[in-house]
Design an enzyme around this catalytic site. Structure first.
Site, PDB file in Angstrom:
ATOM      1  N   SER A   1       0.814  -1.220   0.000  1.00 10.16           N
ATOM      2  CA  SER A   1       0.000   0.000   0.000  1.00 10.16           C
ATOM      3  C   SER A   1       0.848   1.271   0.000  1.00 10.16           C
ATOM      4  O   SER A   1       0.455   2.275  -0.609  1.00 10.16           O
ATOM      5  CB  SER A   1      -0.944  -0.020   1.208  1.00 10.16           C
TER       6      SER A   1
ATOM      7  N   GLY B   1       8.357  -1.123   0.187  1.00 13.54           N
ATOM      8  CA  GLY B   1       7.837  -1.009   1.541  1.00 13.54           C
ATOM      9  C   GLY B   1       8.434  -2.087   2.433  1.00 13.54           C
ATOM     10  O   GLY B   1       9.322  -2.831   2.014  1.00 13.54           O
TER      11      GLY B   1
ATOM     12  N   GLY C   1       2.429  -8.930   1.885  1.00 12.29           N
ATOM     13  CA  GLY C   1       1.519  -9.021   0.736  1.00 12.29           C
ATOM     14  C   GLY C   1       1.828 -10.213  -0.159  1.00 12.29           C
ATOM     15  O   GLY C   1       1.198 -10.390  -1.203  1.00 12.29           O
TER      16      GLY C   1
ATOM     17  N   GLU D   1      10.207  -9.175  -5.073  1.00 12.18           N
ATOM     18  CA  GLU D   1      10.764  -7.962  -4.474  1.00 12.18           C
ATOM     19  C   GLU D   1      12.260  -8.136  -4.240  1.00 12.18           C
ATOM     20  O   GLU D   1      13.045  -7.216  -4.497  1.00 12.18           O
ATOM     21  CB  GLU D   1      10.081  -7.663  -3.138  1.00 12.18           C
TER      22      GLU D   1
ATOM     23  N   LYS E   1       6.231   0.634  11.489  1.00 13.42           N
ATOM     24  CA  LYS E   1       7.080  -0.459  10.990  1.00 13.42           C
ATOM     25  C   LYS E   1       8.436  -0.528  11.700  1.00 13.42           C
ATOM     26  O   LYS E   1       9.164  -1.513  11.547  1.00 13.42           O
ATOM     27  CB  LYS E   1       7.304  -0.305   9.482  1.00 13.42           C
TER      28      LYS E   1
HETATM   29  O1  LIG Z   1       4.756  -8.494   0.071  1.00 13.51           O
HETATM   30  C1  LIG Z   1       4.576  -7.316   0.391  1.00 13.51           C
HETATM   31  C2  LIG Z   1       5.629  -6.347   0.631  1.00 13.51           C
HETATM   32  O2  LIG Z   1       6.780  -6.854   1.228  1.00 13.51           O
HETATM   33  C3  LIG Z   1       5.209  -4.996   1.184  1.00 13.51           C
HETATM   34  O3  LIG Z   1       6.201  -4.096   0.785  1.00 13.51           O
HETATM   35  C4  LIG Z   1       5.041  -4.968   2.687  1.00 13.51           C
HETATM   36  O4  LIG Z   1       4.128  -5.947   3.089  1.00 13.51           O
HETATM   37  C5  LIG Z   1       4.586  -3.590   3.191  1.00 13.51           C
HETATM   38  O5  LIG Z   1       3.305  -3.319   2.735  1.00 13.51           O
HETATM   39  P1  LIG Z   1       2.508  -2.008   3.134  1.00 13.51           P
HETATM   40  O6  LIG Z   1       3.194  -0.844   2.496  1.00 13.51           O
HETATM   41  O7  LIG Z   1       1.124  -2.249   2.575  1.00 13.51           O
HETATM   42  O8  LIG Z   1       2.475  -1.922   4.632  1.00 13.51           O
END
Ligand SMILES: O=C[C@H](O)[C@H](O)[C@H](O)COP(=O)(O)O
EC number: 5.3.1.6
Length: 223
Positions: free
Chosen positions: A28, A82, A97, A103, A121
């Site tokens: 996100s 992210g 995700g 990634e 985070k």
């Molecule tokens: O698989 C998903 C990724 O590693 C995302 O970058 C991570 O989960 C962070 O997601 P968000 O920005 O929605 O918190």
């Protein structure tokens, strides 16, 4: 008032320069980055992106961000991604995700990796967020048993009552290890297991972390 994820994403756009090949992470926060980036692209910024997930690819296309894949180049100038957890040494847990493998491929070949996140985070120690581990579906039951032997509590990821399948056609095991003292060693033990494709531990990969907290920006750089 803007949410902190949006503020971190806006800050990251400032690091994008004309002509760059960008690694486009997932999640996100990255989605906000893509929206901000697309405004600059419409105003004439020339960049090309390599997406790290089908979701990112879909959104980037909708927003008119030019995309390429690794058949066009194996060089990425800057990757923006992210994270689910970030410790004070900028080691990360990613994969909430389910996009961890692509990634890691994208982030690892970038000259610079910038992580964007809100302050939720930041952690003193990795491990409150269960570690995503991508595994081969064939014999995943065996892999789960082997992961248990390392002291983890594994859960096969499901979505809408179905087993979650990654963009690579694999399963994700979310594994609680409790506080992780040595993320590098844990990753090395897991990656050696037959059936494990990769883990969500991204150790020593982030060059910068942009954290938005209560509307302000904090910048952390690799030492
Ligand atoms: O698989 C998903 C990724 O590693 C995302 O970058 C991570 O989960 C962070 O997601 P968000 O920005 O929605 O918190």
């Amino acid at each position: 008032m803007k949410v902190d994820k949006v503020i971190a994403a806006e800050e990251a756009v400032k690091y994008v320069k004309n002509g760059m090949t960008l690694g486009l992470g997932s999640g996100s926060t990255v989605n906000w980055f893509l929206r901000k980036l697309s405004v600059q692209v419409k105003e004439g910024l020339q960049i090309q992106g390599i997406p790290s997930s089908k979701k990112t690819e879909r959104l980037a296309k909708e927003l008119g961000i030019p995309l390429i894949d690794f058949s066009a180049t194996t060089h990425i100038d800057l990757a923006i991604d992210g994270a689910d957890e970030i410790d004070s040494s900028l080691n990360l847990i990613k994969g909430g995700g389910g996009s961890l493998v692509r990634e890691k491929v994208v982030d690892a070949c970038a000259d610079e990796l910038i992580i964007i996140a809100d302050a939720t985070k930041m952690v003193s120690q990795l491990g409150a967020f269960p570690l995503p581990i991508e595994v081969l579906p064939f014999g995943f039951e065996v892999t789960v048993e082997n992961i248990k032997k390392l002291g983890g509590i594994p859960t096969l990821r499901r979505k809408d009552d179905q087993i979650f399948v990654s963009d690579n056609g694999n399963y994700i095991i979310d594994c609680s290890f409790g506080p992780i003292d040595d993320s590098v060693t844990l990753h090395e033990k897991l990656i050696q297991m037959v059936g494990v494709i990769d883990t969500g531990i991204f150790a020593g990969m982030a060059d910068k972390v942009i954290v938005a907290r209560n509307g302000g920006i904090e910048l952390y750089s690799k030492t």
